[in-house]
Design a protein around this motif. Structure first.
Motif, mmCIF file in Angstrom:
data_model
loop_
_atom_site.group_PDB
_atom_site.id
_atom_site.type_symbol
_atom_site.label_atom_id
_atom_site.label_comp_id
_atom_site.label_asym_id
_atom_site.label_seq_id
_atom_site.Cartn_x
_atom_site.Cartn_y
_atom_site.Cartn_z
ATOM 1 N N ALA A 87 0.859 -1.363 -0.162
ATOM 2 C CA ALA A 87 0.074 0.079 0.052
ATOM 3 C C ALA A 87 0.875 1.224 -0.006
ATOM 4 O O ALA A 87 0.524 2.115 -0.533
ATOM 5 C CB ALA A 87 -0.851 -0.076 1.254
ATOM 6 N N LEU A 88 1.922 1.279 0.863
ATOM 7 C CA LEU A 88 2.896 2.540 1.008
ATOM 8 C C LEU A 88 3.396 2.809 -0.352
ATOM 9 O O LEU A 88 3.296 3.810 -0.764
ATOM 10 C CB LEU A 88 3.778 2.071 1.855
ATOM 11 N N LEU A 89 3.892 1.739 -1.000
ATOM 12 C CA LEU A 89 4.567 1.901 -2.363
ATOM 13 C C LEU A 89 3.777 2.364 -3.580
ATOM 14 O O LEU A 89 3.790 3.274 -4.324
ATOM 15 C CB LEU A 89 5.408 0.647 -2.740
ATOM 16 N N LEU A 103 8.595 11.133 1.625
ATOM 17 C CA LEU A 103 7.248 11.209 1.298
ATOM 18 C C LEU A 103 6.653 10.057 2.469
ATOM 19 O O LEU A 103 5.307 10.302 2.591
ATOM 20 C CB LEU A 103 6.491 11.108 0.066
ATOM 21 N N ALA A 104 7.402 9.009 2.740
ATOM 22 C CA ALA A 104 6.866 8.059 3.516
ATOM 23 C C ALA A 104 7.657 7.501 4.324
ATOM 24 O O ALA A 104 9.154 7.577 4.116
ATOM 25 C CB ALA A 104 6.373 6.907 2.737
ATOM 26 N N LEU A 105 7.469 6.831 5.526
ATOM 27 C CA LEU A 105 8.153 6.667 6.803
ATOM 28 C C LEU A 105 7.901 5.397 7.257
ATOM 29 O O LEU A 105 6.748 4.910 7.762
ATOM 30 C CB LEU A 105 8.500 7.605 7.754
ATOM 31 N N VAL A 106 8.991 4.188 7.484
ATOM 32 C CA VAL A 106 8.779 3.070 8.189
ATOM 33 C C VAL A 106 9.771 3.001 9.213
ATOM 34 O O VAL A 106 10.823 2.957 9.146
ATOM 35 C CB VAL A 106 8.953 1.924 7.123
ATOM 36 N N HIS A 175 7.202 16.632 4.951
ATOM 37 C CA HIS A 175 6.600 16.198 3.713
ATOM 38 C C HIS A 175 6.163 14.546 3.806
ATOM 39 O O HIS A 175 5.461 14.449 2.912
ATOM 40 C CB HIS A 175 7.588 16.390 2.581
ATOM 41 N N VAL A 176 6.340 14.168 5.030
ATOM 42 C CA VAL A 176 5.882 12.611 5.203
ATOM 43 C C VAL A 176 4.347 12.626 5.316
ATOM 44 O O VAL A 176 3.776 13.323 6.325
ATOM 45 C CB VAL A 176 6.412 12.207 6.387
ATOM 46 N N ARG A 177 3.733 11.736 4.287
ATOM 47 C CA ARG A 177 2.288 11.576 4.348
ATOM 48 C C ARG A 177 1.841 10.297 4.759
ATOM 49 O O ARG A 177 0.475 10.006 5.108
ATOM 50 C CB ARG A 177 1.767 11.915 2.929
ATOM 51 N N ILE A 178 2.798 9.268 4.765
ATOM 52 C CA ILE A 178 2.307 7.769 5.074
ATOM 53 C C ILE A 178 3.368 7.560 6.276
ATOM 54 O O ILE A 178 4.664 7.520 5.928
ATOM 55 C CB ILE A 178 2.383 6.923 3.859
ATOM 56 N N THR A 179 3.153 6.983 7.333
ATOM 57 C CA THR A 179 3.866 6.386 8.482
ATOM 58 C C THR A 179 3.381 5.094 8.956
ATOM 59 O O THR A 179 2.202 4.878 9.088
ATOM 60 C CB THR A 179 3.936 7.625 9.574
#
Length: 461
Positions: A87-89, A103-106, A175-179
């Protein structure tokens, strides 16, 4: 596309069906085909043999793709990485991150898990032309700084190293929108809660949050309340070690026979992961195994990250057959076809037991967890098993017995003397006055047990 502008690709998908009630979420996907994934991603999945979703993936992906916050509860080895990773990708594909602004962080608790997540997602990221960067301690921070400067849409990081990079302004989180918070309970157990909280407060609060945890204790529950918005809750199985494909055994042993027993288990055919409590104990026992001709290596926090990475690679590839470790290997390490985990030292509590055992019987495979227990440890181990919801098979064993072989595949180690039939003398750990006498007694008891076993065989029992 300018990452500073609101991006429709990171908004909820308009083609996704809406749940009747925002808190109940969408129904599970019957297949990956039903999710409408990009063709390039589907082609890569087919090439890697990823055909049908695991329960956590089927339940999570529809909601994650729709932009919903998700609270996922499932044991380790259930397929969580692809549950959040795909989903993140997909939701990040087609975007370009600015320098230092992912834009996304795990967020994950350990270096090993960070590398494992990166390795698992890399082929899918390449198919979607999404750039990944890994930020963990123990490796060159200069290379990580360079990767962030070059621009990475997705960053997989441990809290400590990411906090360091943020403080140096090498990574900006606005700018991170998905964590994603993976293994959130372990991050709390390891004392990372303040760092995780501080990092989350630097991320826009209207972004998507996906939190996965084996347990939902007080600290994790606080993270959920403070940082997730009306999350869809997914729980695919009870978080215990009572998996249908996993067996649990308690082997009651004499203290003097403990390491001889463990050595014979280590000499079995096939790989085995063995846990001890301390770094010194791991190193000493590993040396004993090598002296007995067993291909063993040690893994603990005292090893450098390159050493740890090399050791894990050897174990996965078969260069070594026994990995002797502290609890550093109890989480976030996936080894294909690992069917035996041995607690040479019983874990301190039920949570540690479940996570150690979670290294086997992963993703539907079968596995066995064996705990060696001396008379002095029985009461505490019984309490721990009850708390873990485990009803193990309990057996009294000695080294050299057929019963031990039947349960674990134990064999005599390759190196030894002719007089003992190929089994090298085992001096044990922490040799102290009186230990030699105890070892002789153990050897005599073993010979007696062997004779009795042979007699039972002759009588056809």
């Amino acid at each position: 596309m300018d990452a500073k502008q609101p991006d429709p690709a990171l908004a909820p998908r308009t083609d996704a069906p809406s749940p009747r009630n925002p808190s109940e979420g969408l129904p599970p996907a019957p297949s990956f085909d039903a999710l409408g994934l990009p063709p390039a991603l589907v082609e890569t999945m087919n090439g890697l043999g990823v055909k049908d979703p695991f329960p956590i993936q089927a339940a999570t992906l529809p909601n994650a793709l729709a932009g919903r916050d998700v609270l996922g509860r499932a044991r380790t080895g259930s397929g969580k990485t692809l549950a959040f990773g795909l989903a993140l990708l997909v939701r990040t594909s087609g975007l370009r991150a600015e320098s230092k602004r992912p834009l996304a962080l795990v967020l994950v608790p350990t270096r090993e898990l960070a590398q494992q997540v990166t390795d698992a997602l890399e082929p899918y990221a390449q198919a979607l032309r999404v750039r990944l960067a890994t930020a963990v301690g123990g490796l060159s921070i200069n290379r990580q700084q360079a990767a962030l400067r070059a621009g990475a849409e997705v960053v997989v990081a441990t809290p400590g190293r990411l906090t360091d990079l943020v403080s140096r302004r090498d990574c900006l989180l606005n700018h991170v929108r998905i964590t994603v918070l993976d293994e959130a309970d372990q991050m709390c157990d390891l004392g990372f809660l303040p760092q995780v909280t501080d990092l989350l407060e630097q991320i826009p609060s209207d972004g998507q949050r996906l939190l996965f945890s084996a347990t939902l204790d007080r600290n994790v529950d606080q993270l959920v309340r403070d940082h997730l918005h009306e999350p869809v809750t997914v729980s695919v199985d009870r978080v215990t070690g009572s998996v249908a494909t996993m067996e649990h055994h308690v082997l009651n042993i004499h203290a003097a026979d403990k390491y001889a027993t463990a050595t014979e288990i280590a000499a079995r055919d096939g790989r085995v992961l063995m846990f001890l409590d301390t770094k010194a104990g791991v190193d000493q026992f590993t040396r004993q195994l090598r002296a007995s001709g067993v291909r063993a290596a040690a893994l603990h926090s005292g090893k450098s990250q390159p050493q740890r990475t090399h050791t894990l690679a050897q174990f996965k590839e078969g260069g070594i057959t026994v990995l002797v470790a502290t609890n550093v290997a109890a989480r976030g390490i996936h080894i294909d076809a690992l069917d035996l985990v041995v607690n040479v030292d019983p874990p301190a509590d039920a949570k540690d037991y479940l996570h150690r055992g979670g290294r086997t019987a992963r993703a539907g495979e079968s596995g066995r967890v064996v705990t060696l227990v001396t008379p002095q440890q029985r009461r505490e181990v019984n309490r721990m098993m009850t708390e873990a919801g485990i009803r193990p098979t309990i057996t009294q064993v000695r080294s050299g017995e057929q019963t031990l072989t039947a349960i674990t595949g134990a064999k005599r180690p390759p190196a030894g003397t002719k007089s003992d039939g190929g089994n090298a003398p085992f001096r044990g750990l922490g040799t102290r006055p009186g230990r030699a006498k105890e070892s002789r007694k153990a050897a005599e008891a073993r010979k007696t047990a062997e004779a009795r076993a042979a007699a039972r065989v002759r009588k056809g029992r």
